[in-house]
Design a protein around this motif. Structure first.
Motif, PDB file in Angstrom:
ATOM      1  N   ASN A   2       0.670  -1.547   0.394  1.00  0.00           N
ATOM      2  CA  ASN A   2      -0.111   0.136   0.117  1.00  0.00           C
ATOM      3  C   ASN A   2       0.854   1.227  -0.025  1.00  0.00           C
ATOM      4  O   ASN A   2       1.520   1.281   1.772  1.00  0.00           O
ATOM      5  CB  ASN A   2      -0.805   0.377   1.477  1.00  0.00           C
ATOM      6  N   THR A   4       1.053   5.379  -0.242  1.00  0.00           N
ATOM      7  CA  THR A   4       0.157   6.581  -0.706  1.00  0.00           C
ATOM      8  C   THR A   4       1.322   7.225  -0.643  1.00  0.00           C
ATOM      9  O   THR A   4       2.513   7.744   0.248  1.00  0.00           O
ATOM     10  CB  THR A   4      -0.587   6.533   0.548  1.00  0.00           C
ATOM     11  N   SER A   6       0.602  11.529  -0.239  1.00  0.00           N
ATOM     12  CA  SER A   6       0.273  13.277   0.918  1.00  0.00           C
ATOM     13  C   SER A   6      -0.138  14.212   0.102  1.00  0.00           C
ATOM     14  O   SER A   6       0.591  13.976  -1.425  1.00  0.00           O
ATOM     15  CB  SER A   6       0.277  13.306   2.205  1.00  0.00           C
ATOM     16  N   THR A   7      -0.556  14.938   0.078  1.00  0.00           N
ATOM     17  CA  THR A   7      -1.394  15.762  -1.023  1.00  0.00           C
ATOM     18  C   THR A   7      -0.227  16.734  -1.616  1.00  0.00           C
ATOM     19  O   THR A   7       0.607  17.351  -2.331  1.00  0.00           O
ATOM     20  CB  THR A   7      -2.494  16.534  -0.030  1.00  0.00           C
ATOM     21  N   ARG A  10       2.171  15.250  -3.440  1.00  0.00           N
ATOM     22  CA  ARG A  10       1.846  15.745  -4.892  1.00  0.00           C
ATOM     23  C   ARG A  10       1.647  16.722  -5.335  1.00  0.00           C
ATOM     24  O   ARG A  10       2.661  17.232  -6.247  1.00  0.00           O
ATOM     25  CB  ARG A  10       0.375  15.588  -5.361  1.00  0.00           C
TER      26      ARG A  10
END
Length: 63
Positions: A2, A4, A6-7, A10
């Motif tokens: 998994n 991911t 974070s914003t 990005r």
């Protein structure tokens, strides 16, 4: 697995890629210089079909 992001990461990656793209474009533009024959040096008025600006009828329609 998994993975991911974070914003904030990005947004930072996008801003870095955008700045790098503009930096490369600026560098290439500076190395190449202006292109010859791209833009006209003199700006002549556009032809308007030979009618006068005040040549309208009573109703304001161009005749």
């Amino acid at each position: 697995m998994n993975i991911t992001m974070s914003t904030k990461v990005r947004v930072a990656a996008f801003a870095l890629a955008l700045a790098a793209s503009f930096g490369v474009a600026y560098g290439v533009g500076a190395a190449v210089g202006p292109l010859e024959g791209g833009a006209r040096e003199s700006h002549e008025p556009a032809p308007h079909g030979g009618h006068d600006a005040g040549d309208t009828g009573a109703d304001g329609v161009m005749r």
